[in-house]
Design a protein around this motif. Structure first.
Motif, PDB file in Angstrom:
ATOM      1  N   ALA A  18       0.810  -1.220   0.000  1.00  0.00           N
ATOM      2  CA  ALA A  18       0.000   0.000   0.000  1.00  0.00           C
ATOM      3  C   ALA A  18       0.842   1.268   0.000  1.00  0.00           C
ATOM      4  O   ALA A  18       0.309   2.358   0.185  1.00  0.00           O
ATOM      5  N   GLY A  19       2.142   1.144  -0.194  1.00  0.00           N
ATOM      6  CA  GLY A  19       3.023   2.307  -0.144  1.00  0.00           C
ATOM      7  C   GLY A  19       3.689   2.416   1.215  1.00  0.00           C
ATOM      8  O   GLY A  19       3.195   1.875   2.210  1.00  0.00           O
ATOM      9  N   PRO A  20       4.836   3.094   1.280  1.00  0.00           N
ATOM     10  CA  PRO A  20       5.591   3.160   2.530  1.00  0.00           C
ATOM     11  C   PRO A  20       4.839   3.907   3.626  1.00  0.00           C
ATOM     12  O   PRO A  20       4.227   4.935   3.380  1.00  0.00           O
ATOM     13  N   SER A  21       4.863   3.365   4.844  1.00  0.00           N
ATOM     14  CA  SER A  21       4.254   4.019   6.001  1.00  0.00           C
ATOM     15  C   SER A  21       4.821   3.406   7.272  1.00  0.00           C
ATOM     16  O   SER A  21       4.443   2.302   7.671  1.00  0.00           O
ATOM     17  N   ALA A  22       5.742   4.129   7.893  1.00  0.00           N
ATOM     18  CA  ALA A  22       6.265   3.670   9.175  1.00  0.00           C
ATOM     19  C   ALA A  22       5.165   3.677  10.233  1.00  0.00           C
ATOM     20  O   ALA A  22       5.132   2.811  11.114  1.00  0.00           O
ATOM     21  N   LEU A  23       4.256   4.645  10.141  1.00  0.00           N
ATOM     22  CA  LEU A  23       3.187   4.731  11.132  1.00  0.00           C
ATOM     23  C   LEU A  23       2.315   3.480  11.106  1.00  0.00           C
ATOM     24  O   LEU A  23       1.935   2.958  12.163  1.00  0.00           O
ATOM     25  N   ARG A  24       1.990   2.986   9.944  1.00  0.00           N
ATOM     26  CA  ARG A  24       1.116   1.813   9.828  1.00  0.00           C
ATOM     27  C   ARG A  24       1.704   0.621  10.595  1.00  0.00           C
ATOM     28  O   ARG A  24       0.985  -0.082  11.314  1.00  0.00           O
ATOM     29  N   THR A  25       3.005   0.426  10.458  1.00  0.00           N
ATOM     30  CA  THR A  25       3.635  -0.693  11.153  1.00  0.00           C
ATOM     31  C   THR A  25       3.824  -0.388  12.631  1.00  0.00           C
ATOM     32  O   THR A  25       3.674  -1.270  13.484  1.00  0.00           O
ATOM     33  N   ALA A  26       4.133   0.868  12.961  1.00  0.00           N
ATOM     34  CA  ALA A  26       4.308   1.245  14.363  1.00  0.00           C
ATOM     35  C   ALA A  26       3.028   1.018  15.160  1.00  0.00           C
ATOM     36  O   ALA A  26       3.077   0.573  16.320  1.00  0.00           O
ATOM     37  N   LEU A  27       1.883   1.278  14.554  1.00  0.00           N
ATOM     38  CA  LEU A  27       0.624   1.075  15.270  1.00  0.00           C
ATOM     39  C   LEU A  27       0.405  -0.398  15.583  1.00  0.00           C
ATOM     40  O   LEU A  27      -0.180  -0.739  16.617  1.00  0.00           O
ATOM     41  N   VAL A  28       0.887  -1.266  14.714  1.00  0.00           N
ATOM     42  CA  VAL A  28       0.844  -2.698  15.023  1.00  0.00           C
ATOM     43  C   VAL A  28       1.726  -2.984  16.237  1.00  0.00           C
ATOM     44  O   VAL A  28       1.324  -3.688  17.171  1.00  0.00           O
ATOM     45  N   ALA A  29       2.941  -2.417  16.230  1.00  0.00           N
ATOM     46  CA  ALA A  29       3.872  -2.655  17.342  1.00  0.00           C
ATOM     47  C   ALA A  29       3.302  -2.164  18.659  1.00  0.00           C
ATOM     48  O   ALA A  29       3.387  -2.863  19.687  1.00  0.00           O
ATOM     49  N   TRP A  30       2.720  -0.978  18.663  1.00  0.00           N
ATOM     50  CA  TRP A  30       2.188  -0.435  19.918  1.00  0.00           C
ATOM     51  C   TRP A  30       0.958  -1.208  20.399  1.00  0.00           C
ATOM     52  O   TRP A  30       0.597  -1.130  21.569  1.00  0.00           O
ATOM     53  N   GLY A  31       0.356  -1.963  19.535  1.00  0.00           N
ATOM     54  CA  GLY A  31      -0.761  -2.809  19.948  1.00  0.00           C
ATOM     55  C   GLY A  31      -0.329  -4.153  20.502  1.00  0.00           C
ATOM     56  O   GLY A  31      -1.184  -4.957  20.885  1.00  0.00           O
ATOM     57  N   GLN A  32       0.970  -4.412  20.570  1.00  0.00           N
ATOM     58  CA  GLN A  32       1.464  -5.709  21.024  1.00  0.00           C
ATOM     59  C   GLN A  32       1.936  -5.709  22.480  1.00  0.00           C
ATOM     60  O   GLN A  32       2.565  -6.669  22.929  1.00  0.00           O
ATOM     61  N   ALA A  33       1.622  -4.664  23.224  1.00  0.00           N
ATOM     62  CA  ALA A  33       2.004  -4.636  24.639  1.00  0.00           C
ATOM     63  C   ALA A  33       1.401  -5.831  25.372  1.00  0.00           C
ATOM     64  O   ALA A  33       0.233  -6.181  25.172  1.00  0.00           O
ATOM     65  N   ALA A  34       2.189  -6.459  26.211  1.00  0.00           N
ATOM     66  CA  ALA A  34       1.710  -7.614  26.976  1.00  0.00           C
ATOM     67  C   ALA A  34       0.632  -7.181  27.966  1.00  0.00           C
ATOM     68  O   ALA A  34       0.642  -6.054  28.457  1.00  0.00           O
ATOM     69  N   PRO A  35      -0.324  -8.070  28.282  1.00  0.00           N
ATOM     70  CA  PRO A  35      -1.418  -7.707  29.195  1.00  0.00           C
ATOM     71  C   PRO A  35      -0.949  -7.214  30.557  1.00  0.00           C
ATOM     72  O   PRO A  35      -1.603  -6.372  31.165  1.00  0.00           O
ATOM     73  N   ASP A  36       0.183  -7.747  31.044  1.00  0.00           N
ATOM     74  CA  ASP A  36       0.656  -7.348  32.370  1.00  0.00           C
ATOM     75  C   ASP A  36       1.765  -6.306  32.310  1.00  0.00           C
ATOM     76  O   ASP A  36       2.362  -5.962  33.333  1.00  0.00           O
ATOM     77  N   ALA A  37       2.054  -5.766  31.132  1.00  0.00           N
ATOM     78  CA  ALA A  37       3.149  -4.809  30.980  1.00  0.00           C
ATOM     79  C   ALA A  37       2.751  -3.436  31.505  1.00  0.00           C
ATOM     80  O   ALA A  37       1.599  -3.008  31.388  1.00  0.00           O
TER      81      ALA A  37
END
Length: 371
Positions: A44-63
């Motif tokens: 879909a074209g370059p987007s660091a934000l698109r991937t970063a939002l995936v990363a920030w959604g991966q916080a562990a439940p107890d983190a």
């Protein structure tokens, strides 16, 4: 007696694009990171934000905190431990462990290093470096919601836009324990050339500084360079800030161009001037020396106002590393790849001559040091 606060629990992600997945997996294994955040729409074209939002959604439940590291990073295997200890010290702040050497935040980190600070509050008007950044999980969730509404593709710009309204930018670790590798950029930054850390140090140097070193909230003014030209940052508000050439802004620092020129005429090393001018141009030789002169003067002024200061061999190594990147980072992007080790050493020695001069001979001329 109240109970001691619980130790932070930091989860982490390495964000990547499918074409870089192997190197991301290698980095994740090295750091002991279990999450890989892969671009969900690579076509879909370059987007660091698109991937970063995936990363920030991966916080562990107890983190309590989440660390996001980009795939083109080199870092010590103990990065998670360093980040966890930093989060314990600054539990409510966004924490950044890499600062670009050619940006205003990089110049700010060098100033902080020379003044004896180990952490510094980021420049509001600039992007927040996101190669290695840790957020409290509640902040990460709010940032993810904020970023999801943005049409920007640059996660570093969006993170600054998120932090600005609160008046509390990220804390930048002055000793950079993460380093950028390579010059390619999926997000379109390759035109910026070689991009390295402003103050790169090893884990042993960084650890005691990050644990106990003082924080610089903001200086009155900041000298920085872009593409061979010197500028001054005077405003620390949340609005846009133009790049103001140092000659136009100098009066607001309490210094005079006459004082700078007198020191330039009497203390600029003639042999080094010729070598730098022959290699990179006379204008650059002048701009770099005057910039470093201002840097030395402001470092002395800031040091006098710090609540405590770092000391010892770790600080001296940090200062040496900070100045070692100054000349290289100040060059136009197209010139950096051709700089030889000998020329890099020349630029470092040349910058030090001005920094020492500024600290010892120019800072006394500042009539008032504002709080």
């Amino acid at each position: 007696m109240s109970a001691a606060p619980a130790a932070p629990r930091v989860s982490a992600s390495v964000m990547t694009h499918p074409v870089r997945r192997p190197q991301a997996e290698e980095l994740a294994a090295w750091l002991g990171v279990g999450n890989l955040a892969v671009d969900p729409a690579p076509d879909a074209g370059p987007s660091a934000l698109r991937t970063a939002l995936v990363a920030w959604g991966q916080a562990a439940p107890d983190a309590t905190h989440h660390l996001m590291v980009q795939d083109d990073v080199a870092a010590p295997a103990a990065l998670l431990d360093l980040v966890t200890r930093a989060a314990a010290r600054f539990p409510e702040d966004a924490l950044v462990f890499y600062t670009n050497w050619h940006a205003r935040n990089g110049a700010l980190s060098r100033l902080a290093a020379l003044a004896g600070a180990a952490w510094v509050r980021g420049v509001p008007q600039e992007f927040t470096p996101t190669l290695a950044v840790c957020l409290p999980v509640d902040m990460a969730a709010r940032y993810r919601e904020f970023g999801g509404r943005s049409s920007d593709r640059h996660d570093d710009e969006v993170l600054s836009a998120f932090l600005r309204p609160g008046g509390r930018m990220a804390l930048l670790a002055v000793p950079n324990v993460a380093e950028h590798t390579g010059t390619s950029s999926i997000n379109g930054h390759a035109s910026q050339g070689v991009r390295k850390a402003a103050c790169p140090v090893d884990e042993a140097t960084a650890r005691p500084l990050l644990a106990d070193g003082p924080v610089l909230e903001r200086p009155d003014w900041l000298p920085y360079m872009r593409n061979g030209e010197g500028f001054l940052q005077l405003s620390w508000g949340t609005g846009p800030s133009a790049h103001v050439p140092w000659r136009e802004a100098l009066a607001q620092t309490g210094l005079t161009e006459e004082a700078l020129r007198e020191l330039e005429a009497s203390h600029r090393p003639a042999g080094a001037v010729r070598e730098v001018a022959d290699a990179f141009g006379a204008r650059y030789a002048e701009e770099l020396w005057l910039h470093a002169l201002l840097l030395g003067a402001q470092a002395r002024a800031v040091e006098a106002r710090l609540d405590g200061a770092a000391a010892g061999p770790e600080l001296e190594r940090l200062r040496e590393r900070a100045v070692s990147t100054l000349g290289l980072a100040s060059l136009p992007a197209e010139q950096r790849p051709g700089v030889t080790p000998g020329q890099a050493a020349l630029l470092t020695e040349y910058a030090w001559s001005a920094i020492h001069c500024g600290r010892d001979l120019l800072s006394w001329a500042e009539p008032a040091r504002r709080g």
